[in-house]
Design a protein around this motif. Sequence first.
Motif, PDB file in Angstrom:
ATOM      1  N   ARG A 177      63.208  35.623  -6.910  1.00 30.31           N
ATOM      2  CA  ARG A 177      61.938  36.346  -6.851  1.00 30.31           C
ATOM      3  C   ARG A 177      60.986  35.676  -5.857  1.00 30.31           C
TER       4      ARG A 177
ATOM      5  N   ASN B 176      54.898  36.063   0.553  1.00 32.22           N
ATOM      6  CA  ASN B 176      53.514  35.695   0.235  1.00 32.22           C
ATOM      7  C   ASN B 176      53.405  34.901  -1.065  1.00 32.22           C
ATOM      8  N   SER B 177      54.521  34.445  -1.589  1.00 33.25           N
ATOM      9  CA  SER B 177      54.515  33.659  -2.819  1.00 33.25           C
ATOM     10  C   SER B 177      53.650  32.409  -2.655  1.00 33.25           C
TER      11      SER B 177
ATOM     12  N   ASN C  10      62.212  36.261  -2.281  1.00 27.76           N
ATOM     13  CA  ASN C  10      62.028  37.649  -1.860  1.00 27.76           C
ATOM     14  C   ASN C  10      60.587  37.964  -1.481  1.00 27.76           C
ATOM     15  N   ASP C  11      59.666  37.056  -1.785  1.00 26.35           N
ATOM     16  CA  ASP C  11      58.239  37.308  -1.563  1.00 26.35           C
ATOM     17  C   ASP C  11      57.691  36.294  -0.562  1.00 26.35           C
TER      18      ASP C  11
ATOM     19  N   GLU D 196      55.641  31.460 -11.717  1.00 25.69           N
ATOM     20  CA  GLU D 196      56.731  32.093 -10.972  1.00 25.69           C
ATOM     21  C   GLU D 196      58.095  31.494 -11.300  1.00 25.69           C
TER      22      GLU D 196
ATOM     23  N   ALA E  11      67.341  39.865   1.889  1.00 21.14           N
ATOM     24  CA  ALA E  11      65.911  39.560   1.706  1.00 21.14           C
ATOM     25  C   ALA E  11      65.393  38.637   2.800  1.00 21.14           C
TER      26      ALA E  11
ATOM     27  N   ARG F  27      57.950  30.928   4.659  1.00 17.52           N
ATOM     28  CA  ARG F  27      59.342  31.228   4.310  1.00 17.52           C
ATOM     29  C   ARG F  27      60.243  31.053   5.532  1.00 17.52           C
TER      30      ARG F  27
END
Length: 808
Positions: free
Chosen positions: A647, A653-654, A650-651, A220, A571, A662
């Motif tokens: 990125r 669930n990263s 923005n996620d 990532e 976001a 988060r």
Amino acid sequence: MELPKSGFLLTAFSALLRPFIYLLDKSSLPIYHGECSILGLNSPVKVSWDRFAIPHVFAANEHDLFLAQGYLHAQERLWQMEMSRRFFCGRMVEIFGDFPLPWRELSTQFRGRSGAEFDYFLRLLGIRAAAVASLNCLAEPDQLRLGAYCDGVNRYIERCGKKLPWEFRLLRHEPEPWRPEDTLSIGKGLAFLLSTALFTRLNFIAVAAKLNDEPEKLRELFPSYPNDAPTIARAVFNRTRGLWEFVHGVLAASDWHPAGNGSNNWVVASSRSASGSAILCNDPHLRMTLPSIWYLMHLQGDTSAPEKNRYEVWGASIPGIPCIQLGHNRWIAWGVTAAVCDDVEIYREKLHTLEPDLYRVGHEWQKLETRRELIAIRGTRPVERTLRSSRHGPVISDFSDQLTRDEILSVRWTAHEPSQELQSLYGLNCARNWQEFQESLRHHSAPSLNFVYADSGGNIGYILAGKIPRRARVPSLLPVEGWNEENDWQGYIPFEELPRIFNPPNGIVATANNRVADSAYPYYLSHFFEPPYRIKRIHEMLAARKKFSADDLAAMQLDNISLHAKQLVDALKVELMRLPDGNPTVKTAANRLLSWDGSCAEQSIEAAIFHVFHHRLLVNLLSPALGEELFAAYVEILNQCIVPTDRILNDANSVWFTQRSRYDLVAMSLREACAELQDALGEKLEDWRWGKFHKLYLNHALGRISILKPLLGVGPISMPGDGMTINMGFYRHSNPYSQTVGASLRIIVDLGNWQNSGFIIPAGQSGHPLSAHYADQLDLWRTGKRIALSSSPDTEGASNHVLLLKPN
């Protein structure tokens, strides 16, 4: 966060040095009027100066014109030119001695490192060697122009004799004669400054080794990650550790690191222009220093020839290099941005077990090339170093203390090859149409650049220029097997197949170091493009109206809206809205962010909150996994950290949020940001203004000497913008929030109204600190004004200074 200190006593003591500096510098100050005899001129050269000391040079022939340009560059900027050639050639310790590097300011890893190692690193890169090799392939006309330019520099040095500019006299140093390879070394060095490929690859090796057991996190963070990366990275990191530590410590703290370097340019066709003529805009983003990298000029050769046959060009030159780098002639205008193409490869070279000077190529063994370099050091004995090269290029792993007997690492870089950029530059200066413009760029090799074009017929265009390697496959950022010939570059993308466009239907072309070709383009260009926020904002503004005046487009160059900030806040909107009411300061800060328009004006409270909040987000997200030193290196270059971290953020669930949500990251980071702002600026949100700690300091090369800094520097200056705004205000996350990169030059060219066109640099024309022209353009630059470079020396605003350079 540290706010600038007043330093009253230091400033007062520095002021006492002004008469001393003036006394040293007086005899070398530029001559703006009268007559001056110069050996080598064939005919008189007239130089008329405007009130900003911008010269309009009129010569009877090109030989005299370029000799005069060299002389004029030297009389204003000789010390800057001396520092440029010595830096890129690895010869700084000849002047300054083998000074210990300031490891306390950087990292304990640099304990014991010295200036001589700085010079060794630059010699290892081979910039000077590549410049010398390029001399042999210069066409005769280019050799003659370059020779005349060098003669001009040397005539100024000879005129000074022992009474050189004050920096030379203070350090008791006499410059060597200026040689053609000095000019070419600066050209190759600028290619080094505008390439991030080597730095990003070194970072990736370090990050991949650190996250060896967490490949999902690593995927990532970087765009191209092979399955076998952890093993490779761990194996090669020790061979690059010394080089990586040096690059992201010592070099990052200097004025020569490429972090943040970029640019904007755009052109509008006559159909989209209020004047009915094409308009070109350009603002290169480079390190902000005193003096500026640019020197504004108007050059005219063959004064007796018809207008259509003479050499005449207006714009920005680079001291140390002939011609005009950015500007216009009577027919066309051009501007550039860094294309940040992937022009580097790191190779693993397998050594012979019994004969370590042999390395494997396919199924055979070849001998490493070696050359000895003697590094002269002021005040002590010279140091001898052996530099090794494979068929790919210099063995960069030799810089590391952790050497192995089985493998070494070499680097191939497009700029190592002999090239003909001077031919390309002269061709640009003379081009009259799109065809001649394109043909001139055929000879450009490095760095890769995005050229935009406009002409007096209302046409506009774009072309990517430079040598872009052809590879068998899209590369990862890790070293490849040098013995496997499938990993060798397969030549370069043919010039005819490089991306270009002419007269697009919408009447607009723009670039901002962004991706320039979509997935349909058959060749790999790069992983290293800048985040898309600037180019999106440019397109957004250019789509907002049908026609633009030059003043409209100049206002765009000062735009401070950060689409990055707006999109990131959006976001994280859910988390920001969920913050409890228990801490009213944090809650108010969150609400301000949620209603913010993204403006990064100096007086913006929200911009102050966002940037400290964003910095804390990055620190809290990455530092636990990377560690402080590696975090600082990773976030140093925007094109490798912003898009991946955006990125991730923005996620929800990263994989980066498996141990901490988060929401927890956002809450902690905003809480810390508010505490930091309160400590620095006070309890009241109304006092939290972005410009209070986002400041620019323009510094001279000797400004690191504390007693000289107040005398030589300008600032601190409160600044708007950030690293994602059109009005660039880049700061390093390893040293927030001091601006280091910005618009080093602004250009507006209306090809139907030369008087409405103009240029501006952040400081001034002169490199002499006590000159009236050391920083007299600063206020104009800050407010978006521009200086018209008229073809006539007698236009309104001219100072009536005329200098006549006569043959001796």
